[in-house]
Motif scaffolding. Structure first.
Motif, PDB file in Angstrom:
ATOM      1  N   GLY A   1      35.652  52.854  31.564  1.00 29.71           N
ATOM      2  CA  GLY A   1      36.795  52.510  32.272  1.00 29.71           C
ATOM      3  C   GLY A   1      36.963  50.956  32.439  1.00 29.71           C
ATOM      4  O   GLY A   1      37.771  50.501  32.146  1.00 29.71           O
ATOM      5  N   LEU A   2      35.593  50.363  32.808  1.00 29.65           N
ATOM      6  CA  LEU A   2      35.570  49.004  33.048  1.00 29.65           C
ATOM      7  C   LEU A   2      35.841  48.304  31.561  1.00 29.65           C
ATOM      8  O   LEU A   2      36.743  47.286  31.648  1.00 29.65           O
ATOM      9  N   ASP A   3      35.542  48.728  30.625  1.00 29.49           N
ATOM     10  CA  ASP A   3      35.604  48.079  29.403  1.00 29.49           C
ATOM     11  C   ASP A   3      37.008  48.099  29.156  1.00 29.49           C
ATOM     12  O   ASP A   3      37.638  47.133  28.261  1.00 29.49           O
ATOM     13  N   ALA A   4      37.770  49.239  29.401  1.00 30.90           N
ATOM     14  CA  ALA A   4      39.166  49.444  28.868  1.00 30.90           C
ATOM     15  C   ALA A   4      40.069  48.365  29.667  1.00 30.90           C
ATOM     16  O   ALA A   4      40.948  47.707  29.392  1.00 30.90           O
ATOM     17  N   ALA A   5      39.712  48.185  31.123  1.00 33.96           N
ATOM     18  CA  ALA A   5      40.477  47.440  32.058  1.00 33.96           C
ATOM     19  C   ALA A   5      40.069  46.014  31.720  1.00 33.96           C
ATOM     20  O   ALA A   5      40.956  45.184  31.671  1.00 33.96           O
ATOM     21  N   ARG A   6      38.870  45.469  31.089  1.00 30.60           N
ATOM     22  CA  ARG A   6      38.742  44.006  30.773  1.00 30.60           C
ATOM     23  C   ARG A   6      39.235  43.782  29.437  1.00 30.60           C
ATOM     24  O   ARG A   6      39.400  42.730  29.078  1.00 30.60           O
ATOM     25  N   ALA A   7      39.551  44.814  28.636  1.00 32.52           N
ATOM     26  CA  ALA A   7      40.386  44.574  27.404  1.00 32.52           C
ATOM     27  C   ALA A   7      41.656  44.135  27.632  1.00 32.52           C
ATOM     28  O   ALA A   7      42.275  43.357  26.705  1.00 32.52           O
ATOM     29  N   VAL A   8      42.018  44.152  28.825  1.00 39.39           N
ATOM     30  CA  VAL A   8      43.516  43.984  29.108  1.00 39.39           C
ATOM     31  C   VAL A   8      43.710  42.352  29.189  1.00 39.39           C
ATOM     32  O   VAL A   8      42.680  41.573  29.899  1.00 39.39           O
ATOM     33  N   ASN A   9      44.617  41.830  28.553  1.00 40.06           N
ATOM     34  CA  ASN A   9      44.826  40.244  28.405  1.00 40.06           C
ATOM     35  C   ASN A   9      45.474  39.742  29.712  1.00 40.06           C
ATOM     36  O   ASN A   9      46.879  39.673  29.701  1.00 40.06           O
ATOM     37  N   ALA A  10      44.929  39.440  30.775  1.00 38.77           N
ATOM     38  CA  ALA A  10      45.445  39.257  31.959  1.00 38.77           C
ATOM     39  C   ALA A  10      46.259  37.937  31.970  1.00 38.77           C
ATOM     40  O   ALA A  10      47.129  37.631  32.438  1.00 38.77           O
ATOM     41  N   GLY A  11      45.768  36.892  31.166  1.00 36.34           N
ATOM     42  CA  GLY A  11      46.309  35.658  31.066  1.00 36.34           C
ATOM     43  C   GLY A  11      47.494  35.826  30.606  1.00 36.34           C
ATOM     44  O   GLY A  11      48.551  34.988  31.012  1.00 36.34           O
ATOM     45  N   ALA A  12      47.720  36.642  29.380  1.00 36.69           N
ATOM     46  CA  ALA A  12      48.949  36.649  28.822  1.00 36.69           C
ATOM     47  C   ALA A  12      49.949  37.387  29.640  1.00 36.69           C
ATOM     48  O   ALA A  12      51.291  37.084  29.665  1.00 36.69           O
ATOM     49  N   LEU A  13      49.419  38.305  30.238  1.00 37.41           N
ATOM     50  CA  LEU A  13      50.365  38.904  31.198  1.00 37.41           C
ATOM     51  C   LEU A  13      50.756  37.957  32.350  1.00 37.41           C
ATOM     52  O   LEU A  13      52.160  38.104  32.671  1.00 37.41           O
ATOM     53  N   ALA A  14      50.013  37.270  32.863  1.00 37.94           N
ATOM     54  CA  ALA A  14      50.573  36.484  34.084  1.00 37.94           C
ATOM     55  C   ALA A  14      51.421  35.316  33.203  1.00 37.94           C
ATOM     56  O   ALA A  14      52.285  34.998  34.056  1.00 37.94           O
ATOM     57  N   GLN A  15      51.396  34.899  32.320  1.00 40.82           N
ATOM     58  CA  GLN A  15      52.392  33.823  31.655  1.00 40.82           C
ATOM     59  C   GLN A  15      53.626  34.517  31.335  1.00 40.82           C
ATOM     60  O   GLN A  15      54.643  33.664  31.454  1.00 40.82           O
ATOM     61  N   GLY A  16      53.647  35.927  31.083  1.00 42.54           N
ATOM     62  CA  GLY A  16      54.684  36.676  30.797  1.00 42.54           C
ATOM     63  C   GLY A  16      55.775  36.996  32.084  1.00 42.54           C
ATOM     64  O   GLY A  16      56.535  37.577  31.885  1.00 42.54           O
ATOM     65  N   CYS A  17      55.037  36.891  33.303  1.00 42.49           N
ATOM     66  CA  CYS A  17      55.526  37.329  34.287  1.00 42.49           C
ATOM     67  C   CYS A  17      56.507  36.375  35.070  1.00 42.49           C
ATOM     68  O   CYS A  17      56.153  35.161  35.276  1.00 42.49           O
ATOM     69  N   THR A  18      57.838  36.734  35.352  1.00 46.70           N
ATOM     70  CA  THR A  18      58.647  35.835  35.936  1.00 46.70           C
ATOM     71  C   THR A  18      58.710  35.467  37.353  1.00 46.70           C
ATOM     72  O   THR A  18      59.026  34.652  37.661  1.00 46.70           O
ATOM     73  N   ASP A  19      58.054  36.760  37.823  1.00 46.40           N
ATOM     74  CA  ASP A  19      57.749  36.455  39.319  1.00 46.40           C
ATOM     75  C   ASP A  19      56.413  36.326  39.676  1.00 46.40           C
ATOM     76  O   ASP A  19      55.442  37.385  39.481  1.00 46.40           O
ATOM     77  N   PRO A  20      55.977  35.113  39.995  1.00 45.92           N
ATOM     78  CA  PRO A  20      54.427  34.847  40.392  1.00 45.92           C
ATOM     79  C   PRO A  20      53.800  35.767  41.223  1.00 45.92           C
ATOM     80  O   PRO A  20      52.790  36.081  41.176  1.00 45.92           O
ATOM     81  N   LYS A  21      54.552  36.145  42.390  1.00 45.48           N
ATOM     82  CA  LYS A  21      54.112  36.907  43.385  1.00 45.48           C
ATOM     83  C   LYS A  21      53.722  38.384  42.709  1.00 45.48           C
ATOM     84  O   LYS A  21      52.818  38.980  43.444  1.00 45.48           O
ATOM     85  N   ARG A  22      54.288  38.971  41.600  1.00 50.17           N
ATOM     86  CA  ARG A  22      54.196  39.993  41.085  1.00 50.17           C
ATOM     87  C   ARG A  22      52.867  40.083  40.111  1.00 50.17           C
ATOM     88  O   ARG A  22      52.639  41.190  39.443  1.00 50.17           O
ATOM     89  N   ILE A  23      52.343  38.901  39.819  1.00 43.95           N
ATOM     90  CA  ILE A  23      51.269  38.897  38.792  1.00 43.95           C
ATOM     91  C   ILE A  23      50.082  39.885  39.078  1.00 43.95           C
ATOM     92  O   ILE A  23      49.706  40.474  38.184  1.00 43.95           O
ATOM     93  N   PRO A  24      49.747  40.023  40.309  1.00 44.97           N
ATOM     94  CA  PRO A  24      48.498  40.816  40.828  1.00 44.97           C
ATOM     95  C   PRO A  24      48.820  42.057  40.194  1.00 44.97           C
ATOM     96  O   PRO A  24      48.371  43.136  39.790  1.00 44.97           O
ATOM     97  N   GLU A  25      50.233  42.473  40.711  1.00 53.10           N
ATOM     98  CA  GLU A  25      50.730  43.733  40.604  1.00 53.10           C
ATOM     99  C   GLU A  25      50.601  44.383  39.295  1.00 53.10           C
ATOM    100  O   GLU A  25      50.400  45.380  38.598  1.00 53.10           O
TER     101      GLU A  25
END
Length: 365
Positions: free
Chosen positions: A324-348
């Motif tokens: 489970g950890l390996d799968a979660a770490r494989a998520v590209n958090a940086g790309a998701l943050a850049q593509g999020c239009t609402d900064p407040k929703r980035i963690p979510e």
């Protein structure tokens, strides 16, 4: 001037074990004699010198006199007329008070060879009672040489030392140093039982309740070859967080050991029940334990819980949580943050993506 090999090197050679370090005592010499032969002085409390080629330690034969409580309250005396026997009598155990000359002959004034043959820890003299560190050292030796027993007179002496408050004078750093070494030996349970039998455990680590199960767990951890933080966490696993914090603060336990121990105790039930955890719960556990940033410590966490279960092979909850950890770490958090239009929703958004990735892993498992 005569040079003898002393201490652990002689003991382990007689036991047929590998020799890690060699210590030497020099009889009939002055510091000036050593300097003339190219030795480099390094001793602070008494003259110790490094050999100019091998860098091994050579100490002048010495006597000592106790002047204050604890292990620091000693005055040392060195002179050419201090004999080998004078030097050996101040040592802790008979098995450590054997000297070997350059021709291989032994000087054994206190019966150390016989005690090695009979597998007995026996104090050399009453001077043992003047240094409380020797209780810790004997307990650590018991964890290494598990077939040895403590001579009744030596156990009685250690009990008197505890009753007289000698153990209370130990500084935290020295206690932890010896305890950590004992935990890294092959049978750390012996350290705990010796300390308990003489009463020292209650003084230095009173938070620990020794049970047959705990002794099994800590020896199992040693058999698995896990590192010190994991062994310490396994020792603390069923203690309350405040007790772990209290013990760790008092002994100045390194942060990596303390943090892992607290985390393992907190997450014990969650890890053992990992086969029933949802993807959401697994991601929350990973985030709570900072596994995304510190995957190595997360792996240590799983090891500690596996040790508590006396697991020798695959540990199914660990495999599920590590995957489970390996799968979660494989998520590209940086790309998701850049593509999020609402900064407040980035963690979510990142959390949701990790949950989805873990859910996909679980579906395939």
């Amino acid at each position: 001037m005569k040079i003898y090999t002393v201490g652990g090197a002689v003991r382990d050679q007689l036991l047929g074990l590998p020799i890690k370090d060699r210590d030497y005592v020099v009889v009939g010499a002055t510091p000036e004699d050593m300097l003339r032969q190219g030795f480099r002085p390094v001793g602070k409390d008494f003259p110790v010198f490094l050999h100019p080629q091998t860098q091994e330690e050579y100490a002048l034969a010495r006597t000592e006199r106790k002047t204050a409580p604890g292990y620091r309250g000693f005055v040392f005396h060195t002179a050419p007329d201090v004999t080998l026997e004078d030097d050996l009598v101040r040592r802790d155990l008979t098995i450590n008070a054997i000297a070997m000359a350059e021709d291989g002959s032994l000087t054994d004034p206190f019966g150390g060879v016989a005690d090695i043959e009979n597998k007995v820890f026996r104090h050399v003299s009453g001077a043992f009672g003047e240094d409380p560190v020797r209780i810790l050292r004997l307990a650590r030796f018991a964890a290494r040489y598990d077939a040895f027993t403590v001579a009744p007179a030596t156990m009685d002496l250690m009990r008197r030392m505890v009753a007289d408050g000698e153990v209370d004078a130990l500084v935290a750093e020295r206690v932890w140093q010896e305890v950590a070494k004992g935990l890294m030996e092959s049978h750390p349970s012996r350290m705990l039982t010796v300390l308990q039998e003489c009463g020292a455990l209650a003084r230095i680590m009173g938070e620990i309740t020794v049970s047959a199960r705990l002794l099994q767990v800590i020896d199992h951890a040693a058999a698995q070859g896990v590192d010190l933080p994991v062994r310490f966490a396994a020792l603390m696993l069923h203690m309350r967080k405040d007790a772990i914090e209290q013990l760790s603060e008092r002994l100045r336990v390194p942060n990596e050991c303390r943090e892992l121990a607290v985390m393992a105790a907190r997450e014990l039930d969650n890890i053992n029940g990992a086969l029933d955890l949802s993807a959401e719960a697994i991601v929350s556990l990973c985030e709570r334990c900072d596994g995304l940033r510190k995957p190595q410590r997360y792996a240590q966490l799983l090891q500690a819980v596996a040790c508590d279960g006396l697991v020798t092979g695959d540990f199914a909850p660990a495999a599920r949580l590590q995957g489970g950890l390996d799968a979660a770490r494989a998520v590209n958090a940086g790309a998701l943050a850049q593509g999020c239009t609402d900064p407040k929703r980035i963690p979510e958004v990142i959390h949701a993506a990790r949950v989805a990735a873990v859910a996909a892993f679980l579906a395939q498992a």
